[in-house]
Motif scaffolding. Structure first.
Motif, PDB file in Angstrom:
ATOM      1  N   ASP A 285      -6.450 -40.542  -4.316  1.00 31.97           N
ATOM      2  CA  ASP A 285      -4.993 -40.588  -4.149  1.00 31.97           C
ATOM      3  C   ASP A 285      -4.286 -39.473  -4.909  1.00 31.97           C
ATOM      4  OD1 ASP A 285      -6.041 -42.005  -6.411  1.00 31.97           O
ATOM      5  OD2 ASP A 285      -4.014 -42.727  -6.841  1.00 31.97           O
ATOM      6  N   GLU A 286      -5.034 -38.665  -5.656  1.00 34.94           N
ATOM      7  CA  GLU A 286      -4.430 -37.612  -6.465  1.00 34.94           C
ATOM      8  C   GLU A 286      -4.748 -36.215  -5.931  1.00 34.94           C
ATOM      9  OE1 GLU A 286      -5.220 -38.084 -10.640  1.00 34.94           O
ATOM     10  OE2 GLU A 286      -5.066 -40.269 -10.542  1.00 34.94           O
ATOM     11  N   THR A 287      -5.121 -36.137  -4.662  1.00 37.22           N
ATOM     12  CA  THR A 287      -5.432 -34.833  -4.067  1.00 37.22           C
ATOM     13  C   THR A 287      -5.025 -34.822  -2.605  1.00 37.22           C
ATOM     14  OG1 THR A 287      -7.174 -33.178  -3.727  1.00 37.22           O
ATOM     15  CG2 THR A 287      -7.774 -35.477  -3.394  1.00 37.22           C
ATOM     16  N   ARG A 288      -4.886 -33.618  -2.056  1.00 34.49           N
ATOM     17  CA  ARG A 288      -4.630 -33.439  -0.622  1.00 34.49           C
ATOM     18  C   ARG A 288      -5.723 -32.584   0.016  1.00 34.49           C
ATOM     19  NH1 ARG A 288      -2.005 -37.063  -1.561  1.00 34.49           N
ATOM     20  NH2 ARG A 288       0.223 -37.449  -1.256  1.00 34.49           N
ATOM     21  N   SER A 289      -6.806 -32.401  -0.722  1.00 35.64           N
ATOM     22  CA  SER A 289      -7.894 -31.558  -0.247  1.00 35.64           C
ATOM     23  C   SER A 289      -9.211 -32.314  -0.390  1.00 35.64           C
ATOM     24  CB  SER A 289      -7.934 -30.256  -1.059  1.00 35.64           C
ATOM     25  OG  SER A 289      -9.018 -29.462  -0.675  1.00 35.64           O
ATOM     26  N   PHE A 290      -9.943 -32.457   0.728  1.00 33.68           N
ATOM     27  CA  PHE A 290     -11.143 -33.291   0.715  1.00 33.68           C
ATOM     28  C   PHE A 290     -12.406 -32.554   1.175  1.00 33.68           C
ATOM     29  CE2 PHE A 290      -7.401 -35.876   1.215  1.00 33.68           C
ATOM     30  CZ  PHE A 290      -7.586 -36.875   0.278  1.00 33.68           C
TER      31      PHE A 290
ATOM     32  N   THR B 231     -16.322 -41.994   8.507  1.00 34.80           N
ATOM     33  CA  THR B 231     -15.060 -41.982   9.261  1.00 34.80           C
ATOM     34  C   THR B 231     -13.863 -41.972   8.329  1.00 34.80           C
ATOM     35  OG1 THR B 231     -16.078 -43.157  11.109  1.00 34.80           O
ATOM     36  CG2 THR B 231     -13.683 -43.220  10.979  1.00 34.80           C
ATOM     37  N   TYR B 232     -13.941 -42.759   7.259  1.00 33.96           N
ATOM     38  CA  TYR B 232     -12.832 -42.811   6.309  1.00 33.96           C
ATOM     39  C   TYR B 232     -12.587 -41.436   5.672  1.00 33.96           C
ATOM     40  CZ  TYR B 232     -10.037 -43.819   2.224  1.00 33.96           C
ATOM     41  OH  TYR B 232      -9.049 -43.788   1.277  1.00 33.96           O
ATOM     42  N   LEU B 233     -13.649 -40.799   5.215  1.00 35.85           N
ATOM     43  CA  LEU B 233     -13.505 -39.504   4.559  1.00 35.85           C
ATOM     44  C   LEU B 233     -13.015 -38.434   5.539  1.00 35.85           C
ATOM     45  CD1 LEU B 233     -13.762 -37.865   2.005  1.00 35.85           C
ATOM     46  CD2 LEU B 233     -16.199 -37.553   2.464  1.00 35.85           C
ATOM     47  N   ILE B 234     -13.471 -38.492   6.778  1.00 38.57           N
ATOM     48  CA  ILE B 234     -13.028 -37.528   7.789  1.00 38.57           C
ATOM     49  C   ILE B 234     -11.547 -37.716   8.097  1.00 38.57           C
ATOM     50  CG2 ILE B 234     -13.284 -36.841  10.215  1.00 38.57           C
ATOM     51  CD1 ILE B 234     -16.295 -37.488   9.887  1.00 38.57           C
ATOM     52  N   ASP B 235     -11.085 -38.972   8.121  1.00 42.65           N
ATOM     53  CA  ASP B 235      -9.655 -39.226   8.338  1.00 42.65           C
ATOM     54  C   ASP B 235      -8.817 -38.624   7.213  1.00 42.65           C
ATOM     55  OD1 ASP B 235     -10.094 -40.550  10.703  1.00 42.65           O
ATOM     56  OD2 ASP B 235     -10.020 -42.555   9.838  1.00 42.65           O
ATOM     57  N   CYS B 236      -9.282 -38.783   5.981  1.00 47.13           N
ATOM     58  CA  CYS B 236      -8.591 -38.153   4.846  1.00 47.13           C
ATOM     59  C   CYS B 236      -8.573 -36.639   5.026  1.00 47.13           C
ATOM     60  CB  CYS B 236      -9.290 -38.507   3.531  1.00 47.13           C
ATOM     61  SG  CYS B 236      -9.228 -40.257   3.077  1.00 47.13           S
ATOM     62  N   PHE B 237      -9.700 -36.104   5.440  1.00 41.51           N
ATOM     63  CA  PHE B 237      -9.863 -34.662   5.641  1.00 41.51           C
ATOM     64  C   PHE B 237      -8.896 -34.138   6.702  1.00 41.51           C
ATOM     65  CE2 PHE B 237     -12.049 -31.158   7.880  1.00 41.51           C
ATOM     66  CZ  PHE B 237     -12.330 -30.302   6.826  1.00 41.51           C
ATOM     67  N   MET B 238      -8.822 -34.839   7.835  1.00 40.23           N
ATOM     68  CA  MET B 238      -7.976 -34.399   8.945  1.00 40.23           C
ATOM     69  C   MET B 238      -6.495 -34.547   8.630  1.00 40.23           C
ATOM     70  SD  MET B 238      -9.793 -33.240  11.447  1.00 40.23           S
ATOM     71  CE  MET B 238     -11.393 -33.268  12.240  1.00 40.23           C
ATOM     72  N   ASN B 239      -6.145 -35.627   7.940  1.00 38.13           N
ATOM     73  CA  ASN B 239      -4.729 -35.906   7.650  1.00 38.13           C
ATOM     74  C   ASN B 239      -4.245 -35.269   6.358  1.00 38.13           C
ATOM     75  OD1 ASN B 239      -4.168 -37.709   9.926  1.00 38.13           O
ATOM     76  ND2 ASN B 239      -5.576 -39.110   8.926  1.00 38.13           N
TER      77      ASN B 239
END
Length: 382
Positions: free
Chosen positions: A330-335, A368-376
Motif C-alpha cells: 500500500d506504500e508504492t505505485r510500482s510493482f 492474478t492479484y499481483l498482476i492487477d496491482c501491476f496493471m493498475n
C-alpha cells in the motif's frame, strides 16, 4: 464636419446652391430669413453640414468593404469548414507518425517494439520492470501473439497478463491436516513488518480458516525496544501462547513447550542486510534445532527498488531462504520490482501485506492479484 452657409432670394435658390456646391450628401441644418434688401426683397440663409474629404473617403472604403464581405460571406464559411477538415486530416497523419516513432526507447536491444504494444511497454517502464525481462516478454509476445489479435488492445493486455502469470512463482496456501505441524521463521531487515505479519498469520490460522488450529509464537527479538511488548499485546488479545527466547540454546526448549501447536511462528530480530553478524546470530539459533524442519520466509518491503531487494536477498540467503513475503504494497505505485525479483531468485511468494490492520490486511498470494496491482499501478484491495 464642416458647416457652410448659402444665401438666396428664396429658400429654394439657397438650397440649390448648397446642393450644387456640396453635393447631395450635404445635410441641411437650418433655413432662415436673415434680412430684407432695399428693393423690398428678403434674403434667406441655408446652413448645411458636410463631411471633410478624408472622412468621406474612409466612409466610402468602409461601405465598399462591408459590401464585399457580405457578397463573399458564403465562400468564406466554406473555406473555414475546409480548413477544419484539413486540420483533422493532419492530426490523423500525426497520430500515425507518432505510433511509428512512439517512444525514443522503442528500440529495446535488437528488438523494435511495435506501436500496438506501446501502452503495455509504458506500463512496464512505469513499474520499473527489469529491462532484460521486459525484452524477453516483449519478444515472446511479438512471436506468439497472432497478428489478428494485435489490433485489439484488450487481447494484447490479456496476452501480456498470461505471460506474466507464467513468470511469477507462487506458493499456494495449503492448510495442514489435523495432526501435522509446521514451524515458520520470518526473517528480514529492520522495519519491514515481520512482527505485524506474524500476528496476521497467527490470527488467520487460529481463527479464520475454520480448522481450530493451535498456534504458538516465539520471539528471538530482544534487541528492538517494544518488540516483545507488541507481540504480547497481540497474543493476549488472540489468547495464543508466546515464548520469549534470548539465547540460542533456549530455542529448543521453547519449541518443546509448544509441541501441541500445529503452527509455530518465529519472529527474529531485524537488521541491516549489511550487518552480517546479526544475520549469523539467527543461524546460531537454527543450528540448535537442526533436527526440526523450519521453513524460512524472507520478508521484504515492496517500496524499495529492484537492486535493493537483490542486495537484501544476497546477504540473507545464507539462512537458506525458502519463500518470500512482501509487505507495504500500500506504500508504492510500482510493482515490477516484485515480479522481476521473485522470478530471478526463483523463490515463491506466500503472502502480501497491504496495511497495518491485523488480521485483515493480509492477502494470500496469487499471480492474478499481483498482476492487477501491476496493471493498475496501485495496491488493489479485495
Amino acid at each position: 464636419m464642416n458647416m457652410l452657409s448659402f444665401l438666396g432670394e428664396t429658400p429654394t435658390i439657397a438650397l440649390r446652391q448648397a446642393q450644387e456646391e456640396c453635393g447631395e450628401d450635404a445635410i441641411v441644418i437650418s433655413t432662415k430669413k436673415i434680412s430684407t434688401q432695399q428693393n423690398g426683397k428678403s434674403m434667406y440663409e441655408v446652413v448645411v453640414a458636410v463631411e471633410d474629404e478624408q472622412k468621406k473617403k474612409n466612409l466610402q472604403y468602409t461601405k465598399t468593404a462591408i459590401t464585399k464581405a457580405s457578397e463573399n460571406s458564403q465562400p468564406i464559411k466554406t473555406q473555414v469548414y475546409d480548413f477544419k477538415e484539413e486540420i483533422l486530416k493532419m492530426q490523423s497523419v500525426l497520430e500515425q507518425v507518432q505510433k511509428s516513432i512512439w517512444n525514443p526507447k522503442s528500440q529495446l536491444y535488437d528488438l523494435t517494439i511495435p506501436p500496438e504494444f506501446a501502452s503495455m511497454y509504458n506500463i512496464f517502464e512505469q513499474n520499473e520492470f527489469d529491462q532484460e525481462m521486459t525484452y524477453t516478454i516483449m519478444k515472446k509476445t511479438i512471436k506468439q501473439l497472432p497478428i489478428a489479435l494485435k489490433s485489439n488492445p484488450k487481447k494484447v493486455n490479456d496476452f501480456f497478463k498470461l505471460i506474466l502469470r507464467r513468470v511469477i512463482p507462487i506458493k499456494h496456501e495449503v492448510p495442514l491436516r489435523k495432526h501435522q505441524r509446521k514451524i515458520i521463521m520470518m526473517v528480514g531487515p529492520t522495519g519491514v513488518g515481520k512482527t505485524t505479519t506474524i500476528s496476521k498469520l497467527a490470527a488467520r490460522y487460529a481463527y479464520k480458516l475454520g480448522q481450530n488450529y493451535k498456534v504458538g509464537i516465539v520471539t528471538l527479538d530482544s534487541f528492538r525496544v517494544g518488540a516483545i511488548e507488541q507481540l504480547q499485546a497481540y497474543t493476549n488479545i488472540m489468547r495464543l501462547p508466546l515464548e520469549i527466547v534470548k539465547k540460542p540454546e533456549g530455542l529448543s526448549e521453547a519449541l518443546l513447550r509448544l509441541k501441541d501447536c500445529n503452527y509455530i511462528f518465529i519472529d527474529t530480530a531485524g537488521s541491516s542486510q549489511y550487518d552480517v553478524d546479526k544475520i549469523e546470530l539467527i543461524n546460531e539459533y537454527q543450528k540448535r534445532v537442526e533436527e526440526l524442519p523450519i521453513e524460512k520466509i524472507l520478508v521484504l518491503p515492496a517500496n524499495v527498488k529492484h537492486s535493493d531487494l537483490l542486495e537484501i536477498y544476497k546477504n540473507y540467503s545464507r539462512l537458506s531462504i525458502d519463500y518470500l513475503t512482501f509487505t507495504k504494497l500500500d506504500e508504492t505505485r510500482s510493482f515490477g520490482n516484485l515480479i522481476s525479483f521473485a522470478h530471478k531468485t526463483k523463490k515463491s511468494i506466500t503472502y502480501f501485506s497491504i496495511g497495518q490492520n491485523v488480521p485483515d490486511d493480509l492477502i494470500v498470494s496469487d499471480s492474478t492479484y499481483l498482476i492487477d496491482c501491476f496493471m493498475n499501478k496501485q495496491c488493489v484491495r479485495r
